[in-house]
Scaffold this active site. Structure first.
Site, PDB file in Angstrom:
ATOM      1  N   TRP A 144      36.144  37.162  49.843  1.00  0.00           N
ATOM      2  CA  TRP A 144      36.066  37.404  48.406  1.00  0.00           C
ATOM      3  C   TRP A 144      37.503  37.625  47.982  1.00  0.00           C
ATOM      4  CZ3 TRP A 144      37.306  40.756  44.471  1.00  0.00           C
ATOM      5  CH2 TRP A 144      36.633  40.567  43.274  1.00  0.00           C
TER       6      TRP A 144
ATOM      7  N   ASN B 265      39.044  42.831  55.919  1.00  0.00           N
ATOM      8  CA  ASN B 265      38.252  43.163  54.726  1.00  0.00           C
ATOM      9  C   ASN B 265      38.897  44.393  54.099  1.00  0.00           C
ATOM     10  OD1 ASN B 265      36.371  43.775  52.754  1.00  0.00           O
ATOM     11  ND2 ASN B 265      35.095  44.944  54.186  1.00  0.00           N
ATOM     12  N   GLY B 266      39.352  44.269  52.877  1.00  0.00           N
ATOM     13  CA  GLY B 266      40.027  45.398  52.221  1.00  0.00           C
ATOM     14  C   GLY B 266      41.263  44.926  51.478  1.00  0.00           C
TER      15      GLY B 266
ATOM     16  N   HIS C  12      25.487  50.297  12.901  1.00  0.00           N
ATOM     17  CA  HIS C  12      26.837  50.860  12.710  1.00  0.00           C
ATOM     18  C   HIS C  12      27.926  49.865  13.086  1.00  0.00           C
ATOM     19  CE1 HIS C  12      24.984  54.698  11.849  1.00  0.00           C
ATOM     20  NE2 HIS C  12      24.251  54.566  12.934  1.00  0.00           N
TER      21      HIS C  12
ATOM     22  N   LYS D 259      28.317  41.493  47.040  1.00  0.00           N
ATOM     23  CA  LYS D 259      27.268  42.511  47.128  1.00  0.00           C
ATOM     24  C   LYS D 259      27.805  43.930  47.206  1.00  0.00           C
ATOM     25  CE  LYS D 259      23.056  43.894  47.312  1.00  0.00           C
ATOM     26  NZ  LYS D 259      22.319  43.883  46.079  1.00  0.00           N
TER      27      LYS D 259
ATOM     28  N   GLU E 161      25.204  38.877  35.039  1.00  0.00           N
ATOM     29  CA  GLU E 161      25.793  38.588  36.355  1.00  0.00           C
ATOM     30  C   GLU E 161      25.212  37.344  37.019  1.00  0.00           C
ATOM     31  OE1 GLU E 161      23.570  42.420  38.349  1.00  0.00           O
ATOM     32  OE2 GLU E 161      25.346  41.642  39.345  1.00  0.00           O
TER      33      GLU E 161
ATOM     34  N   GLU F 164      20.757  47.871  32.031  1.00  0.00           N
ATOM     35  CA  GLU F 164      20.517  47.211  33.322  1.00  0.00           C
ATOM     36  C   GLU F 164      19.993  45.789  33.120  1.00  0.00           C
ATOM     37  OE1 GLU F 164      20.060  46.258  37.354  1.00  0.00           O
ATOM     38  OE2 GLU F 164      21.433  47.483  36.181  1.00  0.00           O
TER      39      GLU F 164
ATOM     40  N   CYS G 110      35.097  41.302  51.746  1.00  0.00           N
ATOM     41  CA  CYS G 110      34.849  40.154  52.612  1.00  0.00           C
ATOM     42  C   CYS G 110      33.923  40.570  53.730  1.00  0.00           C
ATOM     43  CB  CYS G 110      36.190  39.693  53.183  1.00  0.00           C
ATOM     44  SG  CYS G 110      37.444  39.446  51.916  1.00  0.00           S
TER      45      CYS G 110
ATOM     46  N   LYS H 275      21.840  42.332  34.474  1.00  0.00           N
ATOM     47  CA  LYS H 275      21.178  41.307  35.291  1.00  0.00           C
ATOM     48  C   LYS H 275      21.410  39.920  34.685  1.00  0.00           C
ATOM     49  CE  LYS H 275      20.843  42.988  38.301  1.00  0.00           C
ATOM     50  NZ  LYS H 275      21.191  44.352  38.511  1.00  0.00           N
TER      51      LYS H 275
ATOM     52  N   ARG I 225      28.784  39.000  50.955  1.00  0.00           N
ATOM     53  CA  ARG I 225      29.956  39.857  50.750  1.00  0.00           C
ATOM     54  C   ARG I 225      31.127  39.081  50.159  1.00  0.00           C
ATOM     55  NH1 ARG I 225      29.577  44.539  53.585  1.00  0.00           N
ATOM     56  NH2 ARG I 225      31.822  44.819  53.443  1.00  0.00           N
TER      57      ARG I 225
HETATM   58  C1  AGP Z   1      24.383  44.928  40.592  1.00  0.00           C
HETATM   59  O1  AGP Z   1      23.487  43.898  40.524  1.00  0.00           O
HETATM   60  C2  AGP Z   1      25.677  44.594  41.160  1.00  0.00           C
HETATM   61  N1  AGP Z   1      25.567  44.014  42.422  1.00  0.00           N
HETATM   62  C3  AGP Z   1      26.681  45.728  41.131  1.00  0.00           C
HETATM   63  O2  AGP Z   1      26.821  46.171  39.821  1.00  0.00           O
HETATM   64  C4  AGP Z   1      26.330  46.939  42.013  1.00  0.00           C
HETATM   65  O3  AGP Z   1      25.274  47.647  41.463  1.00  0.00           O
HETATM   66  C5  AGP Z   1      27.551  47.857  42.115  1.00  0.00           C
HETATM   67  O4  AGP Z   1      28.601  47.129  42.689  1.00  0.00           O
HETATM   68  C6  AGP Z   1      27.248  49.106  42.937  1.00  0.00           C
HETATM   69  O5  AGP Z   1      26.936  48.745  44.242  1.00  0.00           O
HETATM   70  P1  AGP Z   1      26.299  49.836  45.229  1.00  0.00           P
HETATM   71  O6  AGP Z   1      24.980  50.263  44.665  1.00  0.00           O
HETATM   72  O7  AGP Z   1      26.184  49.120  46.534  1.00  0.00           O
HETATM   73  O8  AGP Z   1      27.263  50.990  45.291  1.00  0.00           O
END
Ligand code: AGP
Length: 610
Positions: free
Chosen positions: A75, A101-102, A506, A605, A490, A483, A2, A487, A27
């Site tokens: 969050w 937050n946590g 396979h 994020k 997500e 990767e 959060c 993208k 966040r």
């Molecule tokens: C990637 O687009 C995501 N936001 C997520 O997988 C991110 O890469 C992951 O949470 C790691 O975050 P960081 O690089 O801030 O540690």
């Protein structure tokens, strides 16, 4: 993960807190709320499910006024997104309010104790309300004392902001594992989870360390360690401007950040070249002896950063001849890997706050490893807890889907590999120079590549209604395909799967049917023929193939339905270019599907919980 903000000042804090929360909405955006000391017996609470805009709409005409307040954007971890579970939460008396937050891992046990021994009645399903009740139980007129006693009973991670209507002249905050900063403003002082919340108001901050508590007043800030001794903290000067966190004419932060990659890569490269064109690692002293002493290198990270680590493994093994293990942090920290003083532990993180990565780092450190971290956020926890930190200079990354952080992380991986290979004298000067020239040529090639953006939108128009997609590639292309697939997943919610092209037959090829979208990365000239035969395999089952290849391979991709050509470059550095059309492809697919690109559902994020 959060976002929390607190402000105490000689002006109305309500609007400033709301503005700060907006900068932290990446966040978490399940609900938002504020608590204010308005002079009434109880704290005033206003909270609403959904975006901060909903909260803003709710309080628009109330003319709320206070000199002390805290705010939260959520969050959800404990309790579904709802008005009831939105923060802030209060104690039974309604005089104490808490934002958090946590995760409080032992909240169920504490809750049971509060109900049985103190008759507590809870309004929400959250762990945070337990903290508010606990502080209320310990409160005897001194808020910091009550907060201190309460956190002694909690296990887990937290950054708390706490106010009390009986003591409107202070905000108390405490931190363990979750990020917390204090901002020194002109008219008052702030607490926040992250710098963007305060960029508009402050230029000086305090970085709060683990297990510290803060007592914030309008004209004073006191920081206490875990023994309640007051500690001195040097001011940290904040650079970057609030506008950096603006879209600057782009429809989404993600699109803006994709277009910022040429300059981010240039910044990340140029700062690391001395006048003789030798790589310098920002003063990180890694001597030949140090490097040769390493018997094992681990690269540990999460999500996109983990994908960058896969390219790091390729580069370090090829250029420095040291074997590398790459692992996702959430697994690494619990599988008891062999680590000793001859181990180099490399963590990669955009935010520098990802709890799994931080946890893995602390474990490796305890076992004697040397910690080198590649981080984007200056002054973040991972940066502060590492022996050496090598910053990616991508600038603030706001969109949840990471783009420019990934490509600048790749650059850092190549630089570290080249530096080690050079120091170990296992890398010829010719290959070293050639590699550097290739890396230095990337920003320009990326500018050219971005000019072809429209064609990716056209390809997206053909595929945005499909709910499944497959990504294939060989060599470094198979790491990039992971990767690219992430993208797409997500931000467009398409069920996307990436697999090494040679692995398809396979089993996974059973899922390929007429029209199944297959995105094939074919940038590795040395493996092109093999990749083309994999493309033919899926074409034979009716797949729709969109291929990414180098300019010079244009005539060899006849089997693909669509091809996006990237400027020619050395195979090894192609990932920095080939990921960009995949970022844009995902962006346009998500846009056509009407998805919230910068704030995808269920994501945030920086993941500051386990
Ligand atoms: C990637 O687009 C995501 N936001 C997520 O997988 C991110 O890469 C992951 O949470 C790691 O975050 P960081 O690089 O801030 O540690």
């Amino acid at each position: 993960m959060c976002g929390i903000v607190g402000y105490i000042a000689d002006e109305n804090v309500t609007g400033v807190i709301i503005e700060g929360l907006k900068k932290l909405e990446y966040r978490g955006y399940d609900s938002a709320g504020v608590a204010l000391c308005t002079g009434a017996d109880n704290v005033l609470l206003r909270k609403k499910k959904g975006r901060i805009a909903n909260l803003e709409e709710m309080i628009r005409d109330e003319g709320l006024f206070a000199h002390t307040g805290i705010g939260h954007t959520r969050w959800a971890t404990h309790g579904e997104p709802s008005d009831r579970n939105a923060h802030p939460h209060t104690d039974m008396s309604g005089r104490i309010a808490v934002v958090h937050n946590g995760i409080i891992e032992n909240f169920a046990e504490l809750k049971k104790e509060l109900i049985e021994e103190h008759g507590s009645v809870f309004k929400s399903d959250t762990d945070t309300e337990v903290a508010a009740h606990l502080i209320g139980i310990f409160y005897e007129g001194d808020l910091e004392d009550a907060v201190y006693k309460a956190v002694q009973k909690m296990r887990g991670s937290y950054a708390f902001g706490v106010i009390c209507s009986d003591e409107p002249d202070k905000i108390v905050a405490a931190r363990k594992d979750s990020p917390l900063i204090v901002g020194l403003g002109k008219r008052g002082n702030f607490i926040a989870s992250d710098i963007p919340a305060l960029l508009k108001y402050v230029r000086q901050i305090y970085l709060i360390e683990n297990n510290e508590m803060v007592v914030l007043r309008e004209n004073d800030v006191k920081i206490f360690d875990s023994e309640r001794n007051e500690v001195h903290r040097d001011v940290f000067n904040v650079t970057g401007d609030a506008d950096a966190a603006e879209k600057e004419g782009y429809d989404h932060f993600m699109l803006k950040e994709i277009h910022e990659q040429p300059s981010g890569i240039k910044d990340t490269l140029i700062r690391r070249m001395d006048d003789n064109g030798e790589i310098t690692l920002d003063g990180i002293s890694l001597t030949k002896e140090d490097i040769e002493k390493f018997n094992r290198i681990y690269i540990v990270a999460c999500g996109t950063a983990y994908h960058a680590g896969l390219i790091g493994k390729f580069a370090i093994e090829k250029l420095a001849h040291i074997s590398v293990e790459v692992d996702v942090a959430s697994e690494f920290r619990y599988r008891d890997p062999y680590i000793d003083e001859n181990t180099l532990f490399i963590s990669i993180s955009q935010s520098g706050e990802t709890l799994d990565t931080l946890g893995a780092l602390r474990m490796a450190k305890e076992k004697g490893a040397r910690i080198l971290s590649v981080v984007n956020v200056v002054g973040s926890s991972i940066a502060r807890e590492s022996d050496d930190v090598f910053y990616t200079w991508a600038g603030p990354e706001i969109a949840v889907a990471s783009t420019k952080a990934y490509t600048t992380q790749l650059i850092c991986m190549y630089l570290i590999a080249l530096y080690m290979g050079r120091k170990k004298e296992v890398l010829s000067t010719e290959l070293y120079r050639n590699y550097l020239d290739e890396l230095l040529a990337i920003p320009k090639k990326l500018d050219t590549l971005l000019e072809g953006e429209e064609s990716l939108e056209e390809i997206a128009k053909k595929l945005y209604q499909d709910d499944n997609a497959f990504f294939i590639g060989r060599g470094v292309d198979s790491s990039v395909s992971l990767e690219g697939s992430l993208k797409l997943k997500e931000i467009s919610y398409i069920n996307s799967f990436a697999i090494a092209a040679g692995e398809l037959k396979h089993g996974t090829i059973a899922l390929i049917d007429k029209g199944t979208p297959v995105i094939a990365l074919a940038t590795q000239k040395a493996l092109l023929e093999k990749t083309i035969s994999n493309i033919q395999e899926v074409k034979a089952r009716g797949a729709y193939v969109f291929a990414i290849a180098m300019e010079s391979s244009r005539d060899m991709l006849g089997d693909a339905d669509d091809v996006f050509l990237i400027p020619d470059c050395m195979d090894d550095v192609a990932p920095v270019l080939s990921i960009v059309p995949l970022q844009l492809f995902a962006y346009y697919i998500a846009r056509l599907r009407g998805c919230d690109i910068d704030k995808p559902k269920n994501l945030a994020k920086s993941v500051t919980v386990e």
